[in-house]
Write a protein that holds these residues in place. Structure first.
Motif, PDB file in Angstrom:
ATOM      1  N   LEU A  52       8.248 -11.433  -0.936  1.00 54.26           N
ATOM      2  CA  LEU A  52       8.688 -10.811   0.322  1.00 54.26           C
ATOM      3  C   LEU A  52       9.234 -11.842   1.305  1.00 54.26           C
ATOM      4  O   LEU A  52      10.161 -11.549   2.064  1.00 54.26           O
ATOM      5  CB  LEU A  52       7.544 -10.025   0.956  1.00 54.26           C
ATOM      6  CG  LEU A  52       7.124  -8.774   0.192  1.00 54.26           C
ATOM      7  CD1 LEU A  52       5.874  -8.161   0.807  1.00 54.26           C
ATOM      8  CD2 LEU A  52       8.256  -7.757   0.142  1.00 54.26           C
ATOM      9  N   ASP A  56      12.843  -9.726   2.180  1.00 60.54           N
ATOM     10  CA  ASP A  56      12.047  -8.713   2.872  1.00 60.54           C
ATOM     11  C   ASP A  56      12.690  -7.331   2.683  1.00 60.54           C
ATOM     12  O   ASP A  56      13.913  -7.198   2.731  1.00 60.54           O
ATOM     13  CB  ASP A  56      11.976  -9.046   4.366  1.00 60.54           C
ATOM     14  CG  ASP A  56      10.924  -8.262   5.119  1.00 60.54           C
ATOM     15  OD1 ASP A  56      10.143  -7.525   4.487  1.00 60.54           O
ATOM     16  OD2 ASP A  56      10.886  -8.385   6.360  1.00 60.54           O
ATOM     17  N   GLU A  82      -1.317  -4.087   3.163  1.00 58.86           N
ATOM     18  CA  GLU A  82      -1.036  -3.229   4.315  1.00 58.86           C
ATOM     19  C   GLU A  82      -2.294  -3.083   5.187  1.00 58.86           C
ATOM     20  O   GLU A  82      -2.217  -3.190   6.418  1.00 58.86           O
ATOM     21  CB  GLU A  82      -0.557  -1.858   3.848  1.00 58.86           C
ATOM     22  CG  GLU A  82      -0.128  -0.943   4.977  1.00 58.86           C
ATOM     23  CD  GLU A  82       0.417   0.377   4.481  1.00 58.86           C
ATOM     24  OE1 GLU A  82       1.406   0.851   5.080  1.00 58.86           O
ATOM     25  OE2 GLU A  82      -0.139   0.943   3.521  1.00 58.86           O
ATOM     26  N   VAL A  87       1.863  -6.276   5.524  1.00 64.08           N
ATOM     27  CA  VAL A  87       3.064  -5.548   5.101  1.00 64.08           C
ATOM     28  C   VAL A  87       2.978  -4.109   5.601  1.00 64.08           C
ATOM     29  O   VAL A  87       1.908  -3.608   5.945  1.00 64.08           O
ATOM     30  CB  VAL A  87       3.262  -5.549   3.558  1.00 64.08           C
ATOM     31  CG1 VAL A  87       3.319  -6.962   3.008  1.00 64.08           C
ATOM     32  CG2 VAL A  87       2.206  -4.720   2.858  1.00 64.08           C
ATOM     33  N   LEU A 103       7.672  -6.934   5.636  1.00 66.99           N
ATOM     34  CA  LEU A 103       6.690  -7.814   6.263  1.00 66.99           C
ATOM     35  C   LEU A 103       6.445  -7.379   7.701  1.00 66.99           C
ATOM     36  O   LEU A 103       7.378  -6.991   8.412  1.00 66.99           O
ATOM     37  CB  LEU A 103       7.199  -9.254   6.275  1.00 66.99           C
ATOM     38  CG  LEU A 103       7.293  -9.946   4.924  1.00 66.99           C
ATOM     39  CD1 LEU A 103       8.158 -11.194   5.027  1.00 66.99           C
ATOM     40  CD2 LEU A 103       5.907 -10.285   4.412  1.00 66.99           C
ATOM     41  N   GLY A 107       2.616 -10.884   8.717  1.00 61.48           N
ATOM     42  CA  GLY A 107       3.049 -11.308   7.385  1.00 61.48           C
ATOM     43  C   GLY A 107       4.084 -12.418   7.457  1.00 61.48           C
ATOM     44  O   GLY A 107       4.051 -13.362   6.655  1.00 61.48           O
TER      45      GLY A 107
END
Length: 149
Positions: A52, A56, A82, A87, A103, A107
């Motif tokens: 990521l 992203d 998450e 994220v 992100l 993040g």
């Protein structure tokens, strides 16, 4: 010139490329564990974050393809990331079946703290950057040939 290996030599554990790769992977995971604990990440979560930080916003399927993970493995990882605020999972407005992974601010900030992780591998490996880059390219080429076989 070497003679052909005997069947016994072919089946010795230390002569197996698969075991060398497997045991090196285990050693790598052990090396990374305390480093990643400081970031509150597991090794698979770290791999997701690396992907990521590179790109992203991929879909779950794109991310799974990039990491060679199926959705049954990837989805719980993403849910934990998450829940940890790193994220966000966002449904595609054009196709609600597609979920994008982006992100969060936290993040993105974690990337700065993760910068030291590769340096620790470099130090532990006692290899030069060129040696590690060459080894990485060789393993990627091997992976690609084995996948194609």
């Amino acid at each position: 010139m070497r003679s052909a290996p005997t069947p016994d030599e072919l089946l010795k554990l230390d002569n197996q490329l698969c075991f060398a790769v497997y045991s090196a992977s285990l050693a790598m995971t052990r090396l990374y564990k305390p480093l990643l604990e400081k970031l509150s990440l597991t090794y698979p979560q770290y791999l997701v974050m690396l992907a990521l930080w590179e790109t992203d916003g991929p879909t779950v399927s794109e991310l799974g393809e990039r990491l060679s993970l199926d959705s049954g493995t990837l989805t719980p990882l993403l849910k934990r990331l998450e829940a940890n605020g790193l994220v966000a999972r966002l449904r595609d407005v054009a196709d609600e079946r597609r979920v994008h992974i982006t992100l969060t601010s936290a993040g993105r900030k974690l990337k700065a703290r993760a910068v030291d992780v590769p340096a620790c591998l470099l130090a532990a490996s006692q290899c030069s950057l060129d040696e590690l880059a060459g080894l990485t390219r060789q393993l990627q080429a091997l992976r690609d040939r084995v996948r194609a076989a």
